[in-house]
Scaffold this active site. Structure first.
Site, PDB file in Angstrom:
ATOM      1  N   ASP A   1      -9.938   3.341   2.485  1.00  0.00           N
ATOM      2  CA  ASP A   1     -10.023   2.765   3.833  1.00  0.00           C
ATOM      3  C   ASP A   1     -10.546   3.783   4.857  1.00  0.00           C
ATOM      4  OD1 ASP A   1      -9.125   0.218   3.170  1.00  0.00           O
ATOM      5  OD2 ASP A   1      -7.019   0.700   3.568  1.00  0.00           O
TER       6      ASP A   1
ATOM      7  N   LYS B   1       0.807  -1.229   0.000  1.00  0.00           N
ATOM      8  CA  LYS B   1       0.000   0.000   0.000  1.00  0.00           C
ATOM      9  C   LYS B   1       0.840   1.279   0.000  1.00  0.00           C
ATOM     10  CE  LYS B   1      -4.236  -1.513   2.294  1.00  0.00           C
ATOM     11  NZ  LYS B   1      -5.126  -1.303   3.430  1.00  0.00           N
TER      12      LYS B   1
HETATM   13  P1  NDP Z   1       0.698  -3.207   9.398  1.00  0.00           P
HETATM   14  O1  NDP Z   1       1.579  -4.399   9.256  1.00  0.00           O
HETATM   15  O2  NDP Z   1       1.094  -1.906   8.774  1.00  0.00           O
HETATM   16  O3  NDP Z   1       0.500  -2.915  10.982  1.00  0.00           O
HETATM   17  C1  NDP Z   1       0.201  -3.936  11.882  1.00  0.00           C
HETATM   18  C2  NDP Z   1      -0.079  -3.356  13.258  1.00  0.00           C
HETATM   19  O4  NDP Z   1      -0.418  -4.440  14.132  1.00  0.00           O
HETATM   20  C3  NDP Z   1       1.130  -2.649  13.880  1.00  0.00           C
HETATM   21  O5  NDP Z   1       0.690  -1.599  14.696  1.00  0.00           O
HETATM   22  C4  NDP Z   1       1.752  -3.775  14.705  1.00  0.00           C
HETATM   23  O6  NDP Z   1       2.513  -3.328  15.787  1.00  0.00           O
HETATM   24  C5  NDP Z   1       0.508  -4.446  15.235  1.00  0.00           C
HETATM   25  N1  NDP Z   1       0.787  -5.828  15.650  1.00  0.00           N
HETATM   26  C6  NDP Z   1       1.038  -6.879  14.825  1.00  0.00           C
HETATM   27  N2  NDP Z   1       1.275  -7.987  15.579  1.00  0.00           N
HETATM   28  C7  NDP Z   1       1.167  -7.612  16.880  1.00  0.00           C
HETATM   29  C8  NDP Z   1       1.293  -8.295  18.117  1.00  0.00           C
HETATM   30  N3  NDP Z   1       1.591  -9.619  18.168  1.00  0.00           N
HETATM   31  N4  NDP Z   1       1.107  -7.605  19.265  1.00  0.00           N
HETATM   32  C9  NDP Z   1       0.813  -6.275  19.247  1.00  0.00           C
HETATM   33  N5  NDP Z   1       0.680  -5.574  18.082  1.00  0.00           N
HETATM   34  C10 NDP Z   1       0.852  -6.226  16.926  1.00  0.00           C
HETATM   35  O7  NDP Z   1      -0.735  -3.663   8.902  1.00  0.00           O
HETATM   36  P2  NDP Z   1      -1.967  -2.720   8.476  1.00  0.00           P
HETATM   37  O8  NDP Z   1      -2.049  -1.594   9.428  1.00  0.00           O
HETATM   38  O9  NDP Z   1      -1.902  -2.413   7.036  1.00  0.00           O
HETATM   39  O10 NDP Z   1      -3.196  -3.735   8.692  1.00  0.00           O
HETATM   40  C11 NDP Z   1      -3.600  -4.136   9.995  1.00  0.00           C
HETATM   41  C12 NDP Z   1      -4.838  -4.990   9.859  1.00  0.00           C
HETATM   42  O11 NDP Z   1      -5.926  -4.189   9.376  1.00  0.00           O
HETATM   43  C13 NDP Z   1      -4.678  -6.138   8.845  1.00  0.00           C
HETATM   44  O12 NDP Z   1      -5.170  -7.315   9.428  1.00  0.00           O
HETATM   45  C14 NDP Z   1      -5.536  -5.714   7.684  1.00  0.00           C
HETATM   46  O13 NDP Z   1      -6.072  -6.812   6.999  1.00  0.00           O
HETATM   47  C15 NDP Z   1      -6.617  -4.916   8.386  1.00  0.00           C
HETATM   48  N6  NDP Z   1      -7.305  -3.983   7.500  1.00  0.00           N
HETATM   49  C16 NDP Z   1      -8.650  -4.105   7.370  1.00  0.00           C
HETATM   50  C17 NDP Z   1      -9.346  -3.269   6.531  1.00  0.00           C
HETATM   51  C18 NDP Z   1     -10.827  -3.445   6.383  1.00  0.00           C
HETATM   52  O14 NDP Z   1     -11.375  -2.968   5.385  1.00  0.00           O
HETATM   53  N7  NDP Z   1     -11.500  -4.068   7.327  1.00  0.00           N
HETATM   54  C19 NDP Z   1      -8.674  -2.209   5.756  1.00  0.00           C
HETATM   55  C20 NDP Z   1      -7.261  -2.134   6.009  1.00  0.00           C
HETATM   56  C21 NDP Z   1      -6.602  -3.008   6.836  1.00  0.00           C
HETATM   57  P3  NDP Z   1       4.102  -3.029  15.600  1.00  0.00           P
HETATM   58  O15 NDP Z   1       4.202  -1.665  14.987  1.00  0.00           O
HETATM   59  O16 NDP Z   1       4.613  -3.115  16.979  1.00  0.00           O
HETATM   60  O17 NDP Z   1       4.634  -4.107  14.691  1.00  0.00           O
END
Ligand code: NDP
Length: 271
Positions: free
Chosen positions: A101, A65
């Site tokens: 989004d 993205k």
């Molecule tokens: P990113 O990889 O950019 O970010 C992931 C986030 O989750 C970070 O803040 C990360 O923290 C956190 N995270 C991941 N694993 C853990 C863990 N074990 N413990 C604590 N925090 C954790 O992903 P996106 O932001 O792009 O997407 C996030 C979710 O949103 C995805 O599942 C995606 O499918 C969903 N989504 C849904 C949409 C919808 O239309 N419903 C639209 C867009 C996204 P850290 O920075 O510490 O790694």
């Protein structure tokens, strides 16, 4: 007939093909929405493929993205502000990138009458989804606190916010998530926790007067959403955001109003 793609890696779990193909069928359009798993080193070739006349556009998901914008001809204001493209569409032969989004998140909240103006919102996460949510929440006048596992990423989001929403908005950062929700009215889970059965607020008690918003769009309810329903909270789950970002993307691709009921019915649960 034209094809649309979901470009990302992984993509196999996506509910978008069922939802978008139901929309095309409902309007009698001969288009097909297909998954296109795209490793990072193939992104350029795949974007070139979108230029063919038999392709109408695409959605973009993790991990492309942020990067895909540099391969397109034009970026719309919302995508530029958020720093991420989730929808590619064509105008006059040019490939344009937008982000639906943030608007999809806003529409999902509005559909459930979740008001954020002046309310205390805990935003979990600091990735692309959190940026899209923050864009709407802060511009709407919510008092937002961002909590993220990795403090540097929360700080990076906080530093990006003034350029995104304009100066003069106040918000805070925390790391990690708090153990009590006493200070909050609305919780938004914008982490990827919940995709594999994790509870994004494991061990934290929920109050019935809190609204719980989860971006995770899976066939089964996430543990957080299930607990929130049991606690009597207003719940906006990730299918709502998925539905409404898809409605906005459909309009960009076809120029038509999307058949909301058909798209909703193609999702695994009512949202
Ligand atoms: P990113 O990889 O950019 O970010 C992931 C986030 O989750 C970070 O803040 C990360 O923290 C956190 N995270 C991941 N694993 C853990 C863990 N074990 N413990 C604590 N925090 C954790 O992903 P996106 O932001 O792009 O997407 C996030 C979710 O949103 C995805 O599942 C995606 O499918 C969903 N989504 C849904 C949409 C919808 O239309 N419903 C639209 C867009 C996204 P850290 O920075 O510490 O790694």
């Amino acid at each position: 007939m034209a094809t649309l793609y979901l470009i990302g890696d992984p993509v196999a779990h996506s509910l978008s093909p069922a939802m978008q193909n139901a929309a095309f069928a409902a309007l009698g359009l001969p288009h097909r929405y297909e998954l296109l798993r795209t490793p990072a080193d193939e992104l350029g070739v795949v974007v070139d493929r979108l230029r063919r006349d038999d392709v109408l556009g695409a959605n973009v998901t993790i991990p492309h993205k942020e990067r895909v914008g540099s391969l397109l001809d034009q970026i719309e204001d919302t995508a530029r502000r958020i720093g991420a493209v989730n929808t590619i569409f064509k105008r006059g032969g040019a490939l344009r990138g937008d982000n639906t989004d943030s608007g999809g998140f806003a529409d999902a909240l509005a559909e459930k009458d979740v008001e954020v103006r002046g309310r205390r919102v805990l935003l979990l996460g600091a990735g692309g989804a959190a940026r899209a949510c923050a864009d709407h929440l802060i511009r709407e006048g919510a008092h937002v606190v961002i909590a993220n596992r990795t403090p540097e990423r929360a700080r990076a989001l906080a530093e990006a916010i003034p350029a995104m929403v304009g100066a003069g908005h106040s918000f805070g950062t925390l790391s990690p998530a708090p153990r009590s929700l006493d200070d909050y009215d609305v919780i938004v889970n914008a982490t990827s926790l919940g995709l594999h059965g994790e509870d994004a607020l494991d061990g934290v008690a929920l109050r019935p007067d809190i609204a719980i918003v989860d971006v995770i769009a899976t066939a089964a309810e996430t543990p957080l959403v299930r607990r929130a329903r049991e606690a009597g909270c207003v719940v906006v789950d990730g299918l709502g955001m998925l539905l409404h970002q898809g409605v906005r993307a459909f309009r960009l691709w076809t120029g038509l109003d999307a058949p909301l009921a058909a798209m909703r019915a193609a999702l695994p649960r009512s949202t």
